[in-house]
Scaffold this active site. Structure first.
Site, PDB file in Angstrom:
ATOM      1  N   ALA A 396       0.832  -1.204   0.000  1.00 49.24           N
ATOM      2  CA  ALA A 396       0.000   0.000   0.000  1.00 49.24           C
ATOM      3  C   ALA A 396       0.864   1.251   0.000  1.00 49.24           C
ATOM      4  O   ALA A 396       1.805   1.369   0.793  1.00 49.24           O
ATOM      5  CB  ALA A 396      -0.925   0.006   1.224  1.00 49.24           C
ATOM      6  N   CYS A 397       0.549   2.159  -0.913  1.00 49.34           N
ATOM      7  CA  CYS A 397       1.190   3.472  -0.906  1.00 49.34           C
ATOM      8  C   CYS A 397       0.098   4.524  -1.063  1.00 49.34           C
ATOM      9  O   CYS A 397      -1.086   4.201  -1.071  1.00 49.34           O
ATOM     10  CB  CYS A 397       2.246   3.593  -2.006  1.00 49.34           C
ATOM     11  SG  CYS A 397       1.595   3.585  -3.688  1.00 49.34           S
ATOM     12  N   ASP A 398       0.481   5.754  -1.197  1.00 45.81           N
ATOM     13  CA  ASP A 398      -0.499   6.829  -1.170  1.00 45.81           C
ATOM     14  C   ASP A 398      -1.491   6.725  -2.318  1.00 45.81           C
ATOM     15  O   ASP A 398      -2.694   6.874  -2.132  1.00 45.81           O
ATOM     16  CB  ASP A 398       0.218   8.181  -1.223  1.00 45.81           C
ATOM     17  CG  ASP A 398      -0.563   9.277  -0.541  1.00 45.81           C
ATOM     18  OD1 ASP A 398      -1.111   9.014   0.536  1.00 45.81           O
ATOM     19  OD2 ASP A 398      -0.628  10.388  -1.079  1.00 45.81           O
ATOM     20  N   VAL A 430      -3.578   3.333   0.237  1.00 44.55           N
ATOM     21  CA  VAL A 430      -3.825   3.157   1.672  1.00 44.55           C
ATOM     22  C   VAL A 430      -5.288   3.416   1.998  1.00 44.55           C
ATOM     23  O   VAL A 430      -5.888   2.723   2.823  1.00 44.55           O
ATOM     24  CB  VAL A 430      -2.905   4.093   2.492  1.00 44.55           C
ATOM     25  CG1 VAL A 430      -3.303   4.092   3.961  1.00 44.55           C
ATOM     26  CG2 VAL A 430      -1.448   3.673   2.352  1.00 44.55           C
TER      27      VAL A 430
END
Length: 481
Positions: A396-398, A430
């Site tokens: 998960a990233c932005d 996220v």
């Protein structure tokens, strides 16, 4: 007290920028499709076609703002928020005579927020059996009211704002001042405001300019890979130790893959290199102004392939020279800095600084690791895998598109080599995380706290860098056992 207020204000502004980019980035494909249609089929395009050129206006006037509005409403309050955001945005679209990307970026989240607050207010008072009736009619009525208000009030307001920003941009270009923008853009990029600047500000402005002129130089301000690749080339020639050896792979990922974040730690390691990045950016933009270069759509990621592929028919040479000149200038200045500053930099420490800068830029707290910070009732760290059955792994990233996709790809290869075939490995923003049985979430340290808020029952593993963490091997070993 004043310092705390300053920090809070900065965090709020940076989180706003992150949210704006989160509305644009999932819809970059639509912008690229529109840019390709514009490039090919308008009267001045490669393959002029009056019928297919009819797609240009409906896509930029309706399709793209609606997609952005839905993403914004969905970001605030899932699908229901997206629907109300779109209904409201139709009012601002019809109430204006210009592409309403900026209007969609306001009305989408506003519609999501209003329906969320309405639900919170009445959800405990709805009689049993009337839930669907209330939900459907509340969405319709609230969307109707927002659309009417937007048509008569917000639409004209955004027309004025659009006109002001477009005229201001045109004035800056005519006065030859556009290259000076890179004095601010290049340092902001390294401090992880790149997505907020590019997608939150430049993409809407560029889309409006493209709708009027068929191309926009605005798209080239932040995405030019020349300054970054020049710095990495200087490290390859004059660097030392791990910084030199890793610069080769980083330059390929940056220039061809378009993941600009990979060169940020190299600048943070020796802050004088900000000068090289700024000089390269200013030079590249000056050359693009000189040749009247422009792209037909936002290039994301900022790969040389994407940039050249979206260049307008009269801009190939100018765009190429803009990238080349930026790389040469940043290389020469970075070479001088590295030659005279012959100390071996601490790349690991620089990566920590970069992570901290990214955390600040996203309005999050980076003070978390496998062994620290807020572990109450939440499973954090590779060691927790011994007691859990893992069925799914999410990076998960932005935005859930760039670095997390690369991390997921790396772990898939490792899982395949270890003959692990029964575990799904994927990537996600996220904001879209949800609790699932047997879930392992891998995030960069500065985003772990936010991931825990969305999925408190999952196992969370924090890494410094998605592109190569020793924890991947630990995860594979624990899962295999």
């Amino acid at each position: 007290m004043s310092n705390q207020k300053s920090v809070n204000s900065k965090s709020a502004i940076q989180r706003l920028g992150s949210n704006l980019s989160s509305m644009i980035m999932p819809n970059i494909g639509a912008l690229i499709a529109w840019g390709l249609i514009t490039m090919l089929f308008i009267p001045d395009g490669f393959l002029p076609n009056e019928e297919l050129a009819g797609l240009v206006d409906p896509m930029i006037v309706y399709l793209i703002p609606i997609l952005i509005a839905f993403s914004g409403g969905n970001l605030v309050y899932d699908h229901r928020g997206g629907v109300v955001g779109v209904i409201g945005t139709m009012g601002v679209i019809l109430g204006a005579d210009a592409p309403m990307l900026l209007g969609a970026m306001v009305l989408g989240p506003l519609g999501g927020w209003l329906i969320k607050k309405f639900d919170e207010l009445v959800q405990d008072s709805i009689p049993t059996g009337f839930e669907m009736l209330v939900n459907n009619f509340s969405s319709g009525i609230l969307g109707f009211l927002i659309a009417i208000t937007a048509y008569y009030g917000i639409g004209p307001l955004f027309v004025g704002l659009n006109t002001f920003m477009a005229n201001g941009t045109e004035w800056i270009i005519q006065k030859g001042l556009l290259p000076l923008a890179n004095v601010f853009i290049e340092p902001a990029k390294v401090l992880f405001l790149n997505n907020a600047i590019n997608h939150g500000i430049f993409t809407p402005l560029g889309a409006q300019q493209t709708a009027e002129a068929g191309k926009s130089i605005i798209y080239l301000l932040e995405t030019n890979p020349g300054p970054g690749v020049g710095i990495l080339l200087a490290y390859m020639v004059f660097g030392k130790g791990s910084a030199k050896s890793s610069a080769y792979g980083a330059s390929i990922i940056h220039f061809f893959g378009g993941i600009h974040e990979i060169y940020f730690p190299y600048v943070m390691m020796k802050p004088l290199l900000f000068i090289a990045a700024i000089a390269g950016g200013v030079t590249g933009t000056f050359i693009n102004v000189l040749f009247d270069s422009g792209l037909t759509s936002a290039a994301s990621p900022g790969s040389i392939f994407a940039i050249m592929g979206l260049a307008s028919s009269d801009s190939y040479f100018g765009v190429a020279m803009g990238v080349l000149s930026a790389a040469v200038v940043s290389f020469l200045i970075a070479a001088i800095i590295l030659k005279f500053d012959n100390k071996e930099g601490d790349l690991q420490a620089a990566q920590v600084k970069t992570a901290e800068a990214k955390a600040v830029a996203k309005g999050t707290n980076s003070d978390i690791s496998d062994d620290r910070a807020d572990k109450e009732d939440v499973k954090v760290g590779v060691d927790e895998l011994e007691n859990e059955e893992i069925l799914k792994i999410i990076f998960a990233c932005d935005a859930g598109m760039g670095s997390s996709a690369m991390g997921a790809s790396l772990l898939k290869k490792k899982a395949k080599e270890a003959n692990i075939t029964d575990i799904e490995i994927t990537n996600s923003p996220v904001s879209k995380l949800k609790d699932e049985e047997g879930l392992l979430i891998i995030t960069q340290e500065e985003l772990t706290l936010r991931a825990k808020e969305h999925a408190p029952n999952a196992v969370h593993v924090s890494v410094d860098n998605f592109l190569g963490s020793p924890k991947y091997d630990e995860v594979i070993d624990r899962v295999k056992k």
